[in-house]
Enzyme design. Structure first.
Site, PDB file in Angstrom:
ATOM      1  N   CYS A 112       0.887  -1.136   0.122  1.00 36.80           N
ATOM      2  CA  CYS A 112       0.090   0.149  -0.018  1.00 36.80           C
ATOM      3  C   CYS A 112       0.809   1.253   0.056  1.00 36.80           C
ATOM      4  CB  CYS A 112      -0.948  -0.179   1.162  1.00 36.80           C
ATOM      5  SG  CYS A 112      -1.620  -1.472   1.688  1.00 36.80           S
ATOM      6  N   ALA A 113       1.503   1.444  -1.211  1.00 37.59           N
ATOM      7  CA  ALA A 113       2.782   2.278  -1.178  1.00 37.59           C
ATOM      8  C   ALA A 113       2.487   3.737  -1.265  1.00 37.59           C
ATOM      9  CB  ALA A 113       3.604   1.717  -2.443  1.00 37.59           C
ATOM     10  N   GLY A 116       4.582   7.020  -1.127  1.00 33.21           N
ATOM     11  CA  GLY A 116       5.991   6.506  -1.412  1.00 33.21           C
ATOM     12  C   GLY A 116       7.000   6.676  -0.293  1.00 33.21           C
ATOM     13  N   GLY A 117       6.673   7.425   0.660  1.00 34.46           N
ATOM     14  CA  GLY A 117       7.733   7.652   1.643  1.00 34.46           C
ATOM     15  C   GLY A 117       8.443   6.413   2.359  1.00 34.46           C
ATOM     16  N   LYS A 118       7.623   5.345   2.521  1.00 34.68           N
ATOM     17  CA  LYS A 118       8.145   4.194   3.058  1.00 34.68           C
ATOM     18  C   LYS A 118       8.803   3.435   1.780  1.00 34.68           C
ATOM     19  CE  LYS A 118       5.108   3.458   7.123  1.00 34.68           C
ATOM     20  NZ  LYS A 118       4.487   4.909   6.937  1.00 34.68           N
ATOM     21  N   ASP A 136      -0.092   0.229  -5.399  1.00 32.25           N
ATOM     22  CA  ASP A 136      -1.197   1.065  -4.839  1.00 32.25           C
ATOM     23  C   ASP A 136      -2.361   0.868  -5.412  1.00 32.25           C
ATOM     24  OD1 ASP A 136      -1.458   3.189  -2.141  1.00 32.25           O
ATOM     25  OD2 ASP A 136      -2.992   3.725  -3.544  1.00 32.25           O
ATOM     26  N   ARG A 141      -3.249   8.393  -6.605  1.00 29.82           N
ATOM     27  CA  ARG A 141      -2.174   8.454  -5.762  1.00 29.82           C
ATOM     28  C   ARG A 141      -0.908   7.890  -6.295  1.00 29.82           C
ATOM     29  NH1 ARG A 141      -2.857   8.798  -0.290  1.00 29.82           N
ATOM     30  NH2 ARG A 141      -1.533   6.757   0.199  1.00 29.82           N
ATOM     31  N   ASP A 181       1.803  -0.889   5.051  1.00 32.99           N
ATOM     32  CA  ASP A 181       1.135   0.275   5.845  1.00 32.99           C
ATOM     33  C   ASP A 181      -0.065   0.336   5.390  1.00 32.99           C
ATOM     34  OD1 ASP A 181       1.839   2.415   7.285  1.00 32.99           O
ATOM     35  OD2 ASP A 181       1.986   3.569   5.570  1.00 32.99           O
ATOM     36  N   CYS A 234      -1.370   3.984  11.325  1.00 31.46           N
ATOM     37  CA  CYS A 234      -1.217   5.131  12.159  1.00 31.46           C
ATOM     38  C   CYS A 234      -2.375   5.503  12.898  1.00 31.46           C
ATOM     39  CB  CYS A 234      -0.910   6.342  10.953  1.00 31.46           C
ATOM     40  SG  CYS A 234      -2.313   6.833   9.800  1.00 31.46           S
TER      41      CYS A 234
END
Length: 504
Positions: A112-113, A116-118, A136, A141, A181, A234
């Site tokens: 679930c990218a 793209g931070g992770k 994703d 997105r 994530d 989160c």
């Protein structure tokens, strides 16, 4: 924070934390926010960047490349950002990839990218070796995901925009590491993005829990024996955290929780009414979730996260045959009314082109590059577009592929036009012709704004063995870090910086 917390959320957190700890939790919303950036070690050494950083930095203790920066500083408005030297990231969000323990050469999936931070954090740990598949389901997105991968110079990523159930036959037992994530109710985002409170009130926790349950089961099929899944959210909700892990463990006997140290533990005591069915999980699974972790905003400098590490026992195999599991997910989706496209159909990338001449690309490579950063034997062309696909990638036919690898450029009417992604993925040492501007040089900012520059021929860095004139493409760098292409001729550098990337 200007808006009050939703009353139902307050009541739930009081019940879970108790009055005393809830007061500490509530007070954290009035504390100053913590801002973070993560050094992109795919481009620059962590200590080297820290020594020359224009910002005041303080190390994030749980992320090797993570730093806090002070409120009021604007790292997104510095040329180093446009060179991809760091990614601006909330500090607690750096923890899941650290716990994934990625090593160079591994095959890794970010399920679930976006944005793209992770994914970029994983890519830096792979150091250009191995395979990174990022997916994703939201097409709107994915654009940001692609841009962030290109900005940080990632060479070995494949970008998909597909439903995970359609990936199972292609990637059954393929990955060494998988990050989930997961989409969640976002309770940890309330201070950072107050509009999340309105979304929380509109969407049920159960809605997200159903998605998370499927994602975990699908990832289990795609993980190789001996591999590792990191599941993160989160949010603070036990229905989306401990309950998901306990249920998964009861259904997948070949998995076990890998205990996490250094953070507050998971809460098996929260697997109770009215939030969870206390009789739904085995006592073994309940006990195991104590080895998961909660990053609380009142206990550390971050917005909050939940993380679980799940190890798959070597030699035990997947819980079910990949084809059978894929069929089960498709049937379930159809029952819900969402009919996934049949395999081999849908918005898939066209089959690789045949008969496309690579001579213009080979000529460009010979003229501009000291070495060949992409292996010509792994190049694939879709129409006129050339990509360097990671070695060991299975056939992707039938999947919705956005990028089958590092985008090199376009073969158009007998000439080769290098992509911006190629420039961002290169290093100065790999180019025979380059211009390196100091970040303090006013021309650096003018280049990022898309302006034509006056550049003397003596400023063009050239291969000592090159005897031809400096005219043509050159790699433009800021403090020796590539930011794009330019075309030099007679003292003028024509700007090739993409309009959509320009400094505004």
């Amino acid at each position: 924070m200007t808006k009050p917390l939703p009353p139902l959320f307050r009541e739930k957190m009081i019940d879970l934390l108790g009055e005393n700890e809830f007061e500490q939790f509530l007070t954290s919303y009035e504390d100053p926010r913590s801002f973070g950036l993560r050094v992109n070690t795919g481009k620059v050494d962590r200590d080297e960047f820290a020594s020359q950083s224009p910002f005041h930095l303080e190390a994030v203790t749980w992320a090797a490349e993570g730093f806090y920066y002070e409120e009021g500083e604007r790292p997104g408005k510095h040329p180093y950002y446009h060179a991809g030297l760091y990614y601006i990231q909330e500090p607690s969000a750096m923890a899941p990839v650290e716990l994934l323990q990625v090593k160079p050469g591994e095959r890794v999936l970010d399920l679930c990218a976006a944005p793209g931070g992770k994914s970029t954090q994983i890519a830096a740990k792979l150091q250009g070796e191995g395979v990174l598949v990022v997916n994703d389901i939201h097409s709107d997105r994915v654009k940001a995901l692609v841009k962030n991968l290109e900005l940080l110079g990632v060479r070995n990523a494949v970008v998909l925009n597909d439903k995970p159930e359609r990936m199972l036959n292609v990637f059954g037992g393929y990955f060494d590491k998988i990050l989930i994530d997961a989409p969640c109710s976002g309770e940890g985002m309330f201070r950072k993005e107050e509009e999340m409170m309105g979304q929380w009130e509109r969407h049920s926790v159960q809605e997200f829990a159903a998605m998370q349950r499927e994602l975990l089961a699908q990832a289990a099929v795609m993980l190789a024996p001996g591999g590792r899944i990191v599941y993160s959210t989160c949010t603070f909700s036990p229905e989306e955290n401990e309950a998901q892990i306990a249920e998964f463990l009861d259904k997948h006997s070949d998995f076990a929780v890998v205990p996490i140290e250094g953070f507050a533990p998971g809460r098996p005591d929260w697997l109770r009414e009215p939030w969870c069915d206390s009789n739904a999980y085995s006592s073994k699974a309940k006990a195991a979730v104590a080895g998961t972790a909660r990053l609380w905003p009142h206990r550390l400098r971050g917005e909050g996260h939940y993380v679980a590490v799940l190890g798959k026992g070597a030699g035990t195999g997947a819980s079910a045959n990949a084809s059978d599991v894929a069929a089960d997910f498709v049937a379930a989706a159809e029952k819900r009314g969402g009919r996934p496209a049949p395999r081999g159909k849908g918005r898939a990338v066209a089959a690789p082109s045949t008969g496309v001449s690579l001579e213009p690309l080979e000529a460009f490579s010979g003229e501009l590059l000291r070495s060949e950063p992409f292996a010509l034997g792994r190049l694939v062309c879709y129409g006129e577009h050339a990509y360097a696909s990671p070695a060991g990638l299975p056939e992707l036919h039938g999947l919705k592929v956005v990028r089958p690898g590092w985008y090199i450029g376009a073969l158009h009417r007998g000439r080769f036009e290098p992509s911006h992604a190629l420039a961002m993925g290169l290093r100065l040492r790999e180019a025979k012709r380059a211009l390196s501007l100091a970040s303090s040089d006013e021309r650096a900012l003018r280049y990022l704004k898309g302006e034509t520059l006056e550049v003397a021929e003596s400023e063009i860095l050239r291969d000592p063995q090159e005897t031809q004139a400096a005219k043509g493409y050159c790699l433009v760098c800021i403090d020796d870090h590539p930011v794009g292409w330019g075309k030099w001729l007679d003292g003028m550098l024509k700007n090739e910086y993409p309009p959509g990337w320009r400094w505004t």
